[in-house]
Design a protein around this motif. Structure first.
Motif, PDB file in Angstrom:
ATOM      1  N   THR A  92       0.827  -1.213   0.000  1.00 44.52           N
ATOM      2  CA  THR A  92       0.000   0.000   0.000  1.00 44.52           C
ATOM      3  C   THR A  92       0.857   1.257   0.000  1.00 44.52           C
ATOM      4  O   THR A  92       0.561   2.228  -0.720  1.00 44.52           O
ATOM      5  N   GLU A 139       2.158   2.078  -3.401  1.00 44.58           N
ATOM      6  CA  GLU A 139       1.089   2.571  -4.277  1.00 44.58           C
ATOM      7  C   GLU A 139       0.826   4.054  -4.023  1.00 44.58           C
ATOM      8  O   GLU A 139       0.678   4.842  -4.963  1.00 44.58           O
ATOM      9  N   GLU A 197       1.830   7.518  -6.504  1.00 39.69           N
ATOM     10  CA  GLU A 197       0.795   8.454  -6.927  1.00 39.69           C
ATOM     11  C   GLU A 197       1.270   9.898  -6.847  1.00 39.69           C
ATOM     12  O   GLU A 197       0.845  10.756  -7.632  1.00 39.69           O
TER      13      GLU A 197
END
Length: 305
Positions: A294, A297, A301
């Motif tokens: 996570t 990710e 971004e």
């Protein structure tokens, strides 16, 4: 609740027992009685009900993991925490908060905008439970708060106008730089000022946007601030570039970015010093989001590479 909304007013907030542990009074075992006839004072032993004392302590103590955690943060500080054009709150810290508190701990969270130069006293006064505000872990702050495990690496860097005569670190001598109050960027500027024998002027601003605007207006010749925040501004603003040169990152074992670095820093979540159990739970959650992908990710971004 919409996880990207936040408290736009700093006053009068009572969330999840946030302020319950801030009140208290004298709990001495003696009371003083005055007898009018004799005008003398006598001391009488007061026996406290241990059950009542326990119940009171339980009622006023903050829960280890609150139903809603209120987070103090300096906003705007793009790309870590900032408002979209529609008024929603977003950013790297916001998404990490969602992953830690909602996904891992199963609780709600709210961001409370707070001036960075007073954010630690506000935490310790009970205005919110934790700080998530791209806050660098250092010895001075560690004397006032406890930090989570580090969750981000940053560098203090310098941006200048592209048409500036400043092309190297030494060229900053005699110039005026802009910084945000209470930040490690301000500390790095002070270090340069000492290095130059005082021949550096420092203009401090309540928020970093003030320093950026001063750079564009020619009121300062450079801005010293975190690399990712400087990069966000430079990428969106024509005519603003990083100051090149080797620095502390180049002298270390880690990969150095292609610009001057004045410091290497780690960000942490700040807690009051008596909040050990909650801190431990948050550290466990941070470890989990790193292990399950996570964190990567969210990082991808907002940041390249």
């Amino acid at each position: 609740m919409d996880r990207r909304t936040y408290l736009k007013s700093g006053g009068g907030v009572l969330v999840g027992g946030l302020l319950a542990g801030c009140s208290g009074g004298d709990s001495g075992g003696e009371a003083t009685t005055t007898t009018a006839d004799t005008e003398t004072e006598t001391e009488t032993e007061v026996t406290a009900d241990p059950t009542a004392t326990t119940e009171t302590a339980e009622a006023t103590a903050e829960p280890t993991v609150p139903e809603t955690v209120v987070i103090g943060s300096d906003i705007p500080y793009r790309p870590f925490e900032y408002e979209t054009t529609s008024g929603d709150l977003t950013g790297f810290d916001v998404d990490i908060a969602a992953a830690v508190f909602e996904d891992q701990l199963g609780i709600d969270y709210e961001f409370q905008p707070t001036s960075f130069d007073s954010i630690i006293p506000s935490l310790n006064n009970g205005n919110f439970r934790i700080i998530m505000s791209a806050m660098t872990i250092n010895d001075e702050r560690d004397e006032e708060v406890d930090f989570s495990d580090p969750y981000f690496t940053a560098y203090q860097t310098v941006i200048v106008r592209e048409d500036s005569s400043i092309s190297a670190r030494a060229d900053l001598e005699g110039e005026t730089v802009g910084v945000q109050k209470g930040t490690t960027g301000a500390g790095a500027a002070t270090g340069l000022q000492e290095e130059f024998g005082g021949d550096l002027s420092i203009n401090e601003y309540d928020q970093i946007n003030g320093a950026f605007q001063a750079l564009l207006n020619g009121q300062v010749n450079a801005v010293i601030n975190d690399n990712t925040v400087n990069a966000e501004f430079a990428n969106e603003q024509d005519g603003v570039v990083f100051l090149k040169g080797d620095g502390v990152a180049a002298d270390s074992d880690q990969d150095a970015p292609p610009y001057l670095t004045l410091t290497i820093e780690s960000y942490g979540i700040a807690f009051r010093e008596d909040d050990d159990e909650f801190l431990e739970r948050v550290n466990e959650a941070l470890a989990t989001i790193r292990e399950n992908g996570t964190y990567d990710e969210v990082y991808s971004e907002y940041f390249a590479g």
